[in-house]
Design an enzyme around this catalytic site. Structure first.
Site: not given
Ligand SMILES: Cc1ncc(C[n+]2csc(CCOP(=O)(O)OP(=O)(O)O)c2C)c(N)n1
Ligand SMILES: [Mg+2]
Lengths: 318, 344
Positions: B61, B130
């Site tokens: 971000e 959130h």
């Molecule tokens: C700072 C931030 N940006 C965006 C999000 C939204 N978000 C939640 S889970 C996720 C995907 C995360 O992917 P990964 O780290 O690969 O974990 P996975 O869900 O695949 O286990 C996102 C973008 C967040 N929670 N926090």
């Protein structure tokens, strides 16, 4: 070895049965009002890690935290009660699915990407200052390494020689975004390797491999006081958040999902156990049936538990 | 002709029209090109303009915000989208130390007109990280426009205004507004920054309410009209700049003020409105100002606590009774009902 195998299988069934229970009731009964990220398909990572760690070692993780919580010694009934928002939950219903945190089980979670990575480093700093031989493990997905705080944390941990395991659970996606649009094509563990920073990769759907590799790495970290990173290759079967399958949504194909489901960590492990005559099919079925029953009971117990009272809303803010 | 579309559709339409009009506009952020398209707001733009102008990003971000600034410096018009405005906390360095100060510090010789959209989550256990609403954090710093449009028409006009503006703009979109419809002109039009909307005219009490609370205020005004109380609802549309004049004029007319916020009380929009009334309409006030905001704790997940946490139109009605010195209890015709079927 056989007790290790039994423990790994037991752990994986614990996660799978708990989460299949969530799948069963989540949308239909609307009693778990908390956005829920399931680890179905990824159980071997947490099962292997938790067994490789000592009880007093600490885990710091993110939104997909059920598996680590359940295997690190988190309370099974309190888990269901937390998802149902009840006073008997881990945090009395305040935290929900994505913030599973219990200091008595040495597990901490927050769903802001990367948020817990430096916290793990801080825990390791305190272990070193106190002369304790404990290890802090940060578990995060393949997207969390895109946050600046990941690089900052690794730099600090390497420079200060801290006992941190950085464990990247690479399931190839961040929500619906494949790795290819977010990171260069090289392998994560190779890209992150540095002269002072050892990294490695393991088949994250092979519980025994995960366990054996992490046991070795964790003992190195504990002894040498140098952080390492391990990338576990795995795959989530269901949608990013929620209980459904999502291969009809266009971001990944049914063939891809089916291919990985054929590599289901539980399926693979039970096949191996039977083939090597470590356990019989009946013993395996009994293990699964036991957790299924415990999950059914835990859910009923949760629904019979009281809600937190409105008077508690303002308690424990400061 | 009455053409009613939803808040989400209005955002989508504004982005598409803005991109048609100005080839420099592009949209980026986590998941903007996926099948959900940020609750349907970026899907049409992606289908229409493709992956060079609507593209997915790594989860970075703060860097993304700086990247937006660098592109804007060179004539691009980036729209950066966060599925929750809480993720902007990671980007505050770029938003506040760079973007907000750019034009002033460098004497207006260059500008960084970025548009940052962030969604405010609410309900179904969104929980502590959130569900936050960042207006007071962002509006505190001179140089950022902070908009919180409360209906489909305003959100369209604000987005199109942002795409013409010189200044960096943050648009906070409350998720609960997304399905609400109102009349929205089909053509490209703008809604100015710093001009409040008198959402309903009235004579007894002024309710200055932002975003989702403006919807609650209108509901409260309906209830109160049934017992002969006339409420004027002022929706500021932008929190920074803030249309003080419209608020002050209304308070001078009604002599009573309630300020309703979608966030906590301390250093809030609600507090700001109260301060303005104290400074500029003090002699007209017939009763103390009331502020309606979140209780002093993070937002809990449990349904039992979440229901306790969020103020509703009922709280506004009760506050109006107090200001009007009415001792009887209001009989609500419309109860707070949660018809939402999860997951969120
Ligand atoms: C700072 C931030 N940006 C965006 C999000 C939204 N978000 C939640 S889970 C996720 C995907 C995360 O992917 P990964 O780290 O690969 O974990 P996975 O869900 O695949 O286990 C996102 C973008 C967040 N929670 N926090
Ligand atoms: Mg992932």
């Amino acid at each position: 070895m056989n007790t290790i195998r039994r423990k790994l299988l037991d752990s994986m069934f614990k996660i799978r049965c708990a989460e299949e229970k969530i799948v069963e009731v989540y949308a239909k009964e609307q009693m778990m009002r908390t956005p829920t990220h399931l680890s179905i398909g990824q159980e071997a990572v947490a099962a292997g890690l938790s067994l490789a760690l000592r009880e007093e070692d600490q885990i710091f993780t993110g939104h997909r935290c059920h598996a680590a919580y359940l295997t690190k010694g988190g309370d099974f009934n309190a888990f269901f009660a937390e998802l149902c928002g009840r006073v008997t939950g881990i945090s009395g219903g305040r935290a929900g699915s994505a913030h599973l945190t219990d200091p008595s089980a040495h597990i901490y979670s927050s769903p802001i990407l990367g948020a817990m990575i430096p916290v793990a480093v801080g825990a390791a700093l305190s272990f070193k200052m106190e002369g304790r031989d404990k290890v802090a493990a940060a578990i995060f997905g393949d997207a969390a390494i895109e946050e600046g705080v990941f690089s900052e944390s690794v730099n600090f941990a390497v420079t200060k020689k801290l006992p941190v395991l950085f464990l990247c659970e690479n399931n190839l996606y961040s929500t619906h975004s494949p790795l290819s649009v977010r990171q260069p094509p090289s392998q994560v563990y190779e890209r992150l390797r540095a002269p002072d920073f050892k990294t490695s990769q393991v088949d994250g759907n092979d519980a025994q491999c995960v366990y054996e590799h992490l046991s070795k790495v964790i003992e190195e970290i504990r002894r040498a006081h140098m952080p390492q990173l391990v990338e576990c290759l795995t795959y989530r079967f269901r949608e990013h958040v929620g209980p459904l399958f999502d291969y009809d949504r266009g971001y990944r194909s049914k063939e891809e999902v089916d291919g990985w489901m054929a590599q289901c960590p539980i399926k693979r492990f039970t096949a191996k156990l039977i083939q090597e005559k470590s356990m019989t099919q009946q013993e395996i079925d009994a293990t699964q049936a036991r957790w299924k029953k415990l999950a059914d009971e835990a859910y009923v117990m949760a629904l019979n538990s009281p809600w937190p009272g409105p008077e508690s809303l303002l308690e424990k803010v400061y | 002709m009455d053409r009613r579309i939803s808040y989400a559709q209005a955002i989508s339409e504004a982005l598409v029209q803005g991109m048609e009009h100005d080839p420099n506009v592009f949209i980026f952020g986590l998941g903007v090109d996926d099948y959900k398209g940020i609750f349907g707001t970026t899907r049409e733009a992606f289908l229409k303009f493709g992956g060079t102008r609507v593209f997915d990003t790594p989860a970075s971000e703060n860097a993304l915000t700086g990247i937006a600034i660098g592109a804007a410096l060179n004539k691009k018009r980036p729209v950066l989208v966060h599925a929750r405005n809480d993720f902007m906390f990671l980007a505050l360095d770029q938003m506040i130390n760079n973007a907000a100060k750019w034009k002033y510090t460098y004497a207006g010789k260059s500008t960084v007109p970025i548009v940052v959209r962030g969604i405010i989550g609410k309900g179904w256990g969104q929980g502590p990280t959130h569900s936050q609403s960042l207006q007071s954090v962002l509006a505190h710093f001179p140089g950022l426009i902070v908009a919180m449009p409360a209906n489909a028409c305003d959100v369209k006009g604000i987005i199109l205004q942002s795409l013409k503006s010189d200044a960096p703009v943050v648009i906070l979109e409350h998720r609960s507004l997304y399905d609400l419809q109102c009349h929205v002109p089909p053509e490209r039009f703008t809604v100015p920054f710093g001009r409040a909307r008198i959402a309903r005219a009235g004579t007894d009490v002024t309710v200055a309410a932002v975003s989702w609370m403006a919807v609650q205020a209108l509901k409260a005004a309906d209830e109160l009209s049934k017992v002969g109380i006339s409420v004027e609802v002022i929706d500021p549309v932008t929190v920074q700049p803030l249309d003080e004049q419209t608020i002050v004029r209304s308070v001078r007319k009604t002599g009573r003020l309630i300020a309703a916020d979608t966030s906590w009380l301390r250093c809030s929009f609600a507090s700001e409105v109260a301060a303005i009334a104290a400074e500029k309409a003090f002699d007209y006030l017939k009763s103390p100002v009331k502020r309606i905001a979140w209780p002093e704790c993070p937002c809990p997940v449990s349904k039992a606590l979440e229901e306790e946490f969020y103020p509703t139109h009922e709280d506004i009605v009760r506050a109006v009774y107090e200001l009007m010195d009415r001792k009887d209890k209001h009989v609500f015709t419309e109860k707070v009902t949660d018809t939402f079927v999860g997951p969120y």
